[in-house]
Design a protein around this motif. Structure first.
Motif, PDB file in Angstrom:
ATOM      1  N   MET A   1      29.766  -2.465   1.199  1.00 56.08           N
ATOM      2  CA  MET A   1      31.002  -2.891   1.843  1.00 56.08           C
ATOM      3  C   MET A   1      31.746  -3.840   0.909  1.00 56.08           C
ATOM      4  SD  MET A   1      31.063  -1.421   4.840  1.00 56.08           S
ATOM      5  CE  MET A   1      32.531  -2.266   5.455  1.00 56.08           C
TER       6      MET A   1
ATOM      7  N   GLU B   1      34.170  -6.377   1.652  1.00 53.36           N
ATOM      8  CA  GLU B   1      34.688  -6.981   2.881  1.00 53.36           C
ATOM      9  C   GLU B   1      34.710  -8.499   2.841  1.00 53.36           C
ATOM     10  OE1 GLU B   1      32.138  -5.908   6.144  1.00 53.36           O
ATOM     11  OE2 GLU B   1      30.303  -6.368   5.038  1.00 53.36           O
TER      12      GLU B   1
ATOM     13  N   TRP C   1      35.746  -0.137   2.390  1.00 52.09           N
ATOM     14  CA  TRP C   1      36.567  -1.301   2.684  1.00 52.09           C
ATOM     15  C   TRP C   1      36.293  -1.789   4.103  1.00 52.09           C
ATOM     16  CZ3 TRP C   1      39.150  -5.213   1.029  1.00 52.09           C
ATOM     17  CH2 TRP C   1      40.154  -5.809   1.779  1.00 52.09           C
ATOM     18  N   GLY C   2      36.228  -3.127   4.265  1.00 49.60           N
ATOM     19  CA  GLY C   2      36.008  -3.729   5.571  1.00 49.60           C
ATOM     20  C   GLY C   2      37.114  -4.717   5.897  1.00 49.60           C
TER      21      GLY C   2
ATOM     22  N   ASP D   1      36.188  -8.062   8.340  1.00 48.48           N
ATOM     23  CA  ASP D   1      35.469  -9.154   7.679  1.00 48.48           C
ATOM     24  C   ASP D   1      36.318  -9.797   6.594  1.00 48.48           C
ATOM     25  OD1 ASP D   1      32.237  -9.693   7.953  1.00 48.48           O
ATOM     26  OD2 ASP D   1      32.857  -7.821   8.875  1.00 48.48           O
ATOM     27  N   TYR D   2      37.047  -8.958   5.844  1.00 46.38           N
ATOM     28  CA  TYR D   2      37.866  -9.524   4.766  1.00 46.38           C
ATOM     29  C   TYR D   2      38.922 -10.463   5.322  1.00 46.38           C
ATOM     30  CZ  TYR D   2      41.025 -10.169   0.903  1.00 46.38           C
ATOM     31  OH  TYR D   2      41.821 -10.755  -0.055  1.00 46.38           O
TER      32      TYR D   2
ATOM     33  N   GLY E   1      43.380  -7.593  10.162  1.00 44.76           N
ATOM     34  CA  GLY E   1      42.944  -6.563   9.227  1.00 44.76           C
ATOM     35  C   GLY E   1      43.925  -5.425   9.038  1.00 44.76           C
TER      36      GLY E   1
ATOM     37  N   GLU F   1      43.598  -3.507   0.478  1.00 47.04           N
ATOM     38  CA  GLU F   1      42.820  -2.274   0.601  1.00 47.04           C
ATOM     39  C   GLU F   1      43.248  -1.243  -0.437  1.00 47.04           C
ATOM     40  OE1 GLU F   1      41.709   0.999   4.058  1.00 47.04           O
ATOM     41  OE2 GLU F   1      43.744   0.202   3.961  1.00 47.04           O
TER      42      GLU F   1
END
Length: 262
Positions: free
Chosen positions: A152, A154, A176-177, A180-181, A191, A200
């Motif tokens: 991940m 993220e 891609w997360g 969490d990012y 997000g 992203e």
């Protein structure tokens, strides 16, 4: 040992599709297998409950079909879970919460055999993926080399060191997360914002340039085109609990309306 379908698709430059499940109930794996659509099914062990018996039984069901199994593992204890899952028959591992190139190198080491050339920490184990064989011969070592390693992306730290992360030898795929990012940069719940979507796109572009395949998580087929235009060829669509929740909610509300108005 059983051929690794996702590894073959990666080697041949072909696309793949999968779906998420939060359950290890073998019948769900059989239902997915009967569709004859999915290349692999991802058990999201980071979220769903399981025991070691369940991992074995889930993989037994998956192996009835032309389909592989992937497991998503927590940051800790990732080594134990990943190696036991591989022993159960999972042929790819998605590691959550990597923050640095060293984190990613450790993920690769967990999966690979402890040989001078592979540099891993996975020793010889009498588990079902070897059909209970023992000895750790060449076929065993090759099976561990074929395990697909995905991480991940993220965390803020991983994005800040993205080029170094993508350069780690043995990393096959990234996911891609956004949730969490966005939390890790102080923008929890954003997000889907334009700013996070731009990050992203940069992650996907960098991964493709580095020869690491990005995968996109989508909820409907029409969302694939956006990612296809970016060069993504690997997809994971839907999640069992979300699918059930939405169907129950939409149809339950409609039924209640019909009943109360009737």
């Amino acid at each position: 040992m059983r051929p690794n379908k996702l590894r073959r698709l990666l080697n041949e430059g072909k696309p793949s599709i999968s779906t998420h499940v939060h359950t290890t109930w073998p019948s769900i794996a059989e239902v997915l297998g009967h569709t004859r659509v999915y290349d692999y099914v991802e058990f999201v062990a980071e979220y769903g409950p399981f025991d070691l018996y369940a991992l074995d039984d889930f993989c037994r069901a998956v192996e009835l079909y032309d389909m592989d199994a992937m497991i998503k593992v927590d940051q800790e204890p990732r080594g134990f879970i990943a190696q036991r899952a591989i022993g159960s028959g999972f042929q790819s591992v998605l590691f959550a919460d990597s923050r640095s190139p060293e984190d990613v190198r450790e993920c690769v080491r967990i999966v690979r055999a402890e040989t001078p050339e592979d540099g891993g920490t996975h020793g010889v184990a009498t588990r079902r993926f070897t059909y209970m064989g023992y000895g750790g011969g060449a076929e065993y070592v090759q099976a561990l080399r074929d395990v697909v390693v995905m991480v991940m992306i993220e965390k803020r730290q991983a994005v800040e060191q993205l080029d170094e992360v993508l350069a780690v030898e043995g990393l096959d795929m990234i996911q891609w997360g956004p949730s969490d990012y966005s939390m890790s940069v102080g923008k929890a719940g954003q997000g889907g914002s334009a700013e996070i979507r731009e990050v992203e796109r940069r992650v996907i572009d960098s991964a493709l340039k580095a020869g690491v395949q990005p995968r996109a998580e989508i909820n409907s087929p029409d969302q694939a085109k956006y990612y296809l235009d970016l060069g993504v060829r690997h997809f994971c669509i839907g999640t069992d609990v979300t699918i059930l929740f939405q169907w129950w909610k939409d149809n339950g509300e409609e039924l209640r309306k019909v009943v109360e108005e009737g």
